[in-house]
Scaffold this active site. Structure first.
Site, short mmCIF file in Angstrom:
data_model
loop_
_atom_site.label_atom_id
_atom_site.label_comp_id
_atom_site.label_asym_id
_atom_site.label_seq_id
_atom_site.Cartn_x
_atom_site.Cartn_y
_atom_site.Cartn_z
CG HIS A 73 -2.72 -2.25 9.52
ND1 HIS A 73 -2.63 -1.47 8.39
CD2 HIS A 73 -1.97 -3.36 9.25
CE1 HIS A 73 -1.86 -2.07 7.49
NE2 HIS A 73 -1.47 -3.22 7.98
CB CYS A 101 -4.37 -1.37 5.61
SG CYS A 101 -5.49 -0.70 6.86
CD GLN A 134 -1.17 0.05 3.72
OE1 GLN A 134 -1.48 -1.08 4.12
NE2 GLN A 134 -1.61 1.17 4.28
CG ASN A 178 1.19 -5.86 7.05
OD1 ASN A 178 0.29 -5.11 6.67
ND2 ASN A 178 1.95 -5.58 8.09
#
Length: 453
Positions: free
Chosen positions: A373, A81, A75, A394
């Site tokens: 997040h 996110c 990102q 992630n």
């Protein structure tokens, strides 16, 4: 003049006196451990000093059930996110259907539409509250961050339902999609300016406000298009699969592309949260005032559940072959270079000789935590039927952890994970039935309305 204080108390109880300052300094100097920590932390980052190496060295990246065989996304300098995590969930099935190893939907496409829809959502909220003082708590909350990058699961689903999806090739990244700060600065200025004008027009009537709102949105549309490009209405979709075979679907709209390549029934997913505050009963649904991105879309609704259920449902989904979208307070007890989380990873209490006693409910109540997040669970290590650690995809690129896949000890899940998206059919019957209740409406500033970025 002082405010919020009892002036009848002796001054020495309210003000720091020279005697007290001298006493604090003597107490600090009297303990060799304080001087040792001062020497260490003035030369070394406190997280390196506080790190519990026994925990760090006891963590490896292996899990008993691992789904990911793809590369992570990035990102970059943006707060997308929640979009990345949602699209990462959907790209697994799309890649299989396309017969390719790696595939990405356009994150920039959803960013454009989220920004534009959210501008409209914000301006409608301003119109609705234009009879209140500008320092009214709700109005102040709306003005504090008119158009951030962050979002929630229900907002992700609402975007796809209205605007569909496109492949990354149809609307690739731009400088501003990967680094949104300057664009957001200018969007916020225009929206706050629009809020001022809409509030001033309240006495002129709804028609005058609507006309001015359209002028503001026209400016927002120009800014987004200049920074991010123009969202395609149709595009030619063709590709080569992993066996070098060529395919062409022809010209598709974003809605047609989403219908063809989204392989999960995302409208059937619900958001389970763990909110342990006494004011938030388990088994009840909640929503947050003015939380959302699309006017007239279904509201953002949470179902509060026990943490053990969140863990069990997440584990069962991963073991069953499906990654899980989740939201957390990411920076707590995190070792970034190693890509690990553990609830006791850093011993700050020993460094400072000061206890840290807030539990999860107290952290929420006292503004010490909130969801920050969103990511994906793509693996779980199951021992005797219970999760021991989790593998996490992630969206921070491949430079950290196991090529961008992080490891979370189960202790961290309990303390710092707030929500997961799961199929309604996976819920116990009583919780599934609870989804049909009218939600409790929390104020706009409640921490459970935090947006993952």
């Amino acid at each position: 003049m002082t405010f919020g204080q009892d002036d009848s108390r002796p001054a020495m109880e309210r003000s720091l006196t020279p005697d007290e300052l001298e006493l604090f300094e003597k107490e600090f100097a009297a303990r060799p451990a304080n001087r040792l920590m001062q020497n260490a932390v003035t030369q070394t980052a406190v997280d390196d000093v506080a790190l519990d190496r026994r925990i760090l060295t006891g963590i490896d990246h292996s899990v008993s059930h691992q789904l990911d065989d793809w590369k992570v996304t990035n990102q970059k300098q943006s707060g997308r996110c929640w979009l990345f995590a949602g699209l990462n969930l959907l790209r697994v099935g799309a890649a299989r259907k396309l017969g390719v190893k790696d595939f990405e939907f356009s994150q920039n496409y959803l960013l454009w539409w989220d920004k534009f829809e959210r501008a409209n959502h914000f301006l409608e909220a301003i119109v609705e509250t234009s009879d209140r003082d500008v320092d009214d708590r709700t109005v102040a909350h709306l003005l504090s961050d008119p158009i951030s990058d962050g979002g929630q699961w229900n907002m992700f689903v609402a975007l796809i339902a209205k605007h569909g999806l496109v492949p990354k090739s149809a609307m690739p990244e731009t400088n501003s999609s990967s680094a949104t700060r300057s664009m957001n600065r200018d969007l916020q200025a225009l929206l706050r300016q629009g809020a001022r004008d809409l509030r001033r027009l309240a006495s002129a009537g709804a028609e005058a406000q609507r006309q001015h709102k359209r002028e503001v949105l026209a400016a927002i549309h120009r800014v987004l298009s200049i920074h991010l490009g123009t969202p395609p209405q149709r595009f030619l979709w063709q590709w080569q699969d992993k066996d070098k075979e060529f395919h062409r679907d022809g010209w598709l709209t974003p809605a047609e592309f989403a219908a063809a390549y989204v392989q999960l029934p995302i409208d059937e997913y619900v958001c389970l949260v763990h909110d342990p505050r006494e004011s938030s009963p388990v088994g009840r649904t909640f929503t947050v005032e003015y939380l959302g991105n699309i006017v007239d879309a279904p509201p953002v609704v949470y179902l509060n559940a026990e943490m053990d259920l969140l863990k069990r449902l997440a584990m069962e989904a991963v073991v069953g072959g499906e990654p899980v979208w989740f939201g957390c307070d990411v920076a707590r007890m995190m070792r970034s270079d190693a890509g690990v989380w553990d609830a006791e990873l850093f011993d700050y209490a020993s460094v400072y000789d000061a206890p840290f006693t807030l539990d999860k409910a107290d952290r929420l109540l006292h503004h010490e935590t909130q969801m920050t997040h969103a990511m994906l669970f793509t693996g779980v290590d199951v021992v005797e039927g219970a999760p021991r650690r989790w593998r996490v995809e992630n969206s921070w690129g491949e430079d950290r952890a196991d090529k961008g896949f992080w490891t979370m000890n189960d202790s961290w899940f309990g303390e710092h994970v707030f929500e997961i998206a799961v199929r309604r059919s996976a819920l116990p019957p009583e919780l599934s039935a609870a989804l049909d209740q009218p939600p409790i409406v929390l104020p706009a500033w409640d921490p459970m309305g935090a947006l993952a970025d």
